[in-house]
Design an enzyme around this catalytic site. Structure first.
Site, PDB file in Angstrom:
ATOM      1  N   ASP A   1     -10.740   0.666  -4.533  1.00 60.53           N
ATOM      2  CA  ASP A   1     -10.768   2.120  -4.360  1.00 60.53           C
ATOM      3  C   ASP A   1     -11.508   2.838  -5.482  1.00 60.53           C
ATOM      4  O   ASP A   1     -11.410   4.065  -5.589  1.00 60.53           O
ATOM      5  CB  ASP A   1      -9.346   2.678  -4.270  1.00 60.53           C
ATOM      6  CG  ASP A   1      -8.724   2.466  -2.903  1.00 60.53           C
ATOM      7  OD1 ASP A   1      -9.470   2.299  -1.923  1.00 60.53           O
ATOM      8  OD2 ASP A   1      -7.479   2.463  -2.812  1.00 60.53           O
TER       9      ASP A   1
ATOM     10  N   ASP B   1       0.829  -1.206   0.000  1.00 59.38           N
ATOM     11  CA  ASP B   1       0.000   0.000   0.000  1.00 59.38           C
ATOM     12  C   ASP B   1       0.865   1.258   0.000  1.00 59.38           C
ATOM     13  O   ASP B   1       1.903   1.313   0.666  1.00 59.38           O
ATOM     14  CB  ASP B   1      -0.883  -0.043   1.253  1.00 59.38           C
ATOM     15  CG  ASP B   1      -1.895   1.077   1.315  1.00 59.38           C
ATOM     16  OD1 ASP B   1      -2.730   1.159   0.410  1.00 59.38           O
ATOM     17  OD2 ASP B   1      -1.852   1.858   2.287  1.00 59.38           O
TER      18      ASP B   1
END
Length: 620
Positions: free
Chosen positions: A352, A216
């Site tokens: 996302d 991430d």
């Protein structure tokens, strides 16, 4: 480590992950096994054969670590424990075994730009200014304005709206957080902190058999340490966008190389990094160069960000885009590795973003929904690089219904941006933000997976209250229905993933050449194998390749990105055919077994494309 790679040439000795199909599981929404309305690891294990039959090689499991869930697990409070609703560490062990026994692999989501405020490291860090872990996070004293009021150390705006700094009353300093205030940033400048990250968050899981990580926010570990104000680009706000202050910072390549050599390479672990705000190939290549020994591959977001109004204030003010704009971006990121030792990824959905078929396809009718979802599948499966799918993409899951109000949205980013719009008092801003959320919000990808037409879509037992509402269309769009329909999106995905493997020299490793770049409805391109062949295959450019007489096999991909019938380009002309050359239709999204395998002879014109039809022609 990266394998042999020369000018995007497939040498037969490439690392396994290059031609693998990765599948992202968002655990809260995949499969609930215990009736709490929350997906879990045992539920995923129960569906592992579904993924295996689909053609998945690697399962990517989004965060399941202990967390207060301020940001759906991207705020970790203990890297070595599992959030109880998901299961236990032993359940992860069982998942590793379930994957490995089927010849599949498992990667976890590594979140080490920040932790939760509930993590033990942060609790120690904020306990006093003299604590040994004080410098494991980024603390700064207050500034004061001309009226003597306390203000943050810089004017930076965070990703979830609001400032990047929160005041800590106990130690009388601010701490930095690029995301929510519950997600303080780790200080990678501290060597002790970095060593703890490698040992606590990476080696612990690699020792248990995990095969690697999706990493991430991988390019945000190195901040510019001057901590100065960003330029004022939004005069209406006291907080200013400042990604240049924390993306691709001065020590980022040092940090990632260290991570690789100390924690990834010893285990042969695969790595794919989330590389935001890095729009230039010259910036991306250093991360994925085999010689640099940093990351195996990264996600670059230019294409998937189409439609957003930027990353900060106007993000959810939808900006329409054209097919030529999309094609230019795809071509840029398909070709940037050619002539290098780098590698790339292919994806159009993740946790996302809104659903691909709702953003890039056509859901106006059931027929166009199915046709466009298949064409998007063909597009993705014929692009160069490692392919990543997101759960539900393979059955054409769509965005949440437009009739759902903001009360159905759960994501911290969606709610914060909407609240910011409401606070503005401007009705147009509120309406524009809600419109944008209906297309782009992260929530769309997070509604429960639609397994069948039973109550709760088979995600959870009847009568269970699910953490997010089940989609209204689950009876029409679900995996069980598509499994028995040979013409379904799901069965098309199975077929095209097999073709991608069978012809990996073309589709995974082949070079990419865009055709008809300005055409507003047709997306077409040539994929050419790096292999030379002794057969008389037609050339795609009208000249011998690399100065040799040998020909390379090639494919022409033609995709109709519109609801209207379109004239198809002359495929024989693209292949520069001689009179005796024959072109074959390898696959069409208009699933007709009688048509596939048909050839285009010298007097055969290429048939027109049906609405949202995709085809692949080959010269062998």
């Amino acid at each position: 480590m990266n394998g042999l790679h020369h000018e995007n040439g497939y040498l037969g000795k490439e690392p396994w992950w290059k031609d693998a199909t990765f599948y992202q599981v968002y655990p809260a929404s995949f499969k609930d096994s215990d009736g709490d309305g929350w997906g879990d690891i045992p539920g995923l294990i129960s569906k592992i054969d579904y993924l295996h039959d689909l053609g998945v090689d690697v399962v990517w499991l989004s965060p399941v670590f202990e967390s207060p869930q301020a940001d759906m697990g991207y705020d970790v409070s203990d890297y070595q424990k599992i959030y109880a609703p998901y299961g236990t560490v032993e359940d992860v062990d069982a998942l590793v075994e379930a994957c490995h026994v089927r010849g599949m692999k498992l990667i976890l989501d590594l979140v080490v730009n920040h932790t939760s405020i509930e993590h033990g490291w942060f609790k120690e860090s904020r306990s006093s200014k003299t604590n040994p872990k004080r410098d494991w996070y980024i603390w700064k004293p207050a500034r004061y304005n001309s009226e003597g009021q306390r203000i943050p150390p810089t004017n930076w705006r965070g990703y979830f709206a609001g400032p990047t700094w929160t005041w800590d009353e106990h130690t009388q300093e601010y701490y930095l957080h690029l995301y929510a205030s519950e997600q303080p940033d780790l200080n990678w400048e501290s060597e002790a902190c970095r060593e703890a990250i490698y040992d606590n968050t990476m080696r612990f899981w690699l020792e248990r058999g995990v095969d690697g990580f999706r990493i991430d926010t991988v390019n945000k570990y190195s901040k510019r340490t001057e901590y100065v104000d960003a330029s004022i680009t939004d005069p209406s706000s006291t907080c200013q966008p400042a990604p240049e202050m924390w993306c691709n910072g001065p020590r980022i390549h040092e940090f990632i190389h260290e991570m690789r050599t100390k924690a990834l390479e010893p285990y042969g672990a695969v790595s794919v990094g989330e590389l935001s705000n890095t729009p230039h190939p010259s910036q991306v290549l250093p991360y994925v160069s085999s010689a640099a020994r940093e990351l195996d591959m990264v996600f670059e977001f230019s294409m998937i960000r189409l439609g957003t109004g930027g990353m900060f204030g106007p993000k959810y003010t939808y900006v329409p885009f054209t097919l030529p704009q999309m094609k230019a971006i795809v071509a840029k990121w398909q070709t940037f590795i050619e002539g290098t030792d780098g590698w790339t990824t292919v994806f159009c959905e993740n946790h996302d973003n809104g659903r691909a078929v709702s953003r890039f396809g056509d859901c106006s009718t059931p027929e166009l929904w199915q046709a466009s979802a298949k064409t998007l599948a063909l597009w993705q499966a014929t692009l160069t690089g490692t392919l990543f799918l997101y759960q539900g993409q393979e059955i054409g899951m769509t965005n949440m219904p437009a009739t759902w109000g903001i009360d159905k949205y759960k994501d911290v980013e969606s709610l914060n941006f909407y609240a910011e719009a409401v606070a503005s008092g401007d009705q147009k801003t509120i309406a524009d933000t809600m419109h944008g959320l209906r297309i782009l919000a992260r929530d769309h990808s997070r509604i429960p997976f639609q397994w069948d037409d039973s109550p709760n879509a088979g995600f959870a037992e009847k009568g269970v209250k699910t953490w997010m509402q089940i989609h209204d269309e689950y009876r029409d769009i679900n995996a069980a229905k598509q499994l028995v329909d040979q013409d379904s999106i799901l069965n098309f995905y199975k077929r095209i993933l097999q073709l991608r493997k069978k012809y990996k020299d073309l589709f995974v490793f082949g070079t990419f050449r865009l055709l008809q770049g300005e055409h507003k409805a047709i997306f077409s391109y040539v994929k050419e194998s790096p292999h030379e062949t002794s057969n008389s295959y037609p050339q795609t450019n009208g000249h011998s390749v690399n100065g040799h007489d040998g020909r390379k096999r090639a494919a022409v991909v033609v995709l109709n990105f519109s609801k209207d019938k379109q004239e198809c380009l002359d495929v024989r002309d693209v292949f520069d055919c001689n009179d005796n050359d024959t072109i074959r239709l390898l696959v069409s999204t208009q699933h007709n077994e009688d048509d596939e395998g048909l050839t285009l002879g010298k007097n055969t014109s290429t048939p027109a494309l049906q609405p949202w039809e995709g085809r692949v022609y080959v010269n062998f």
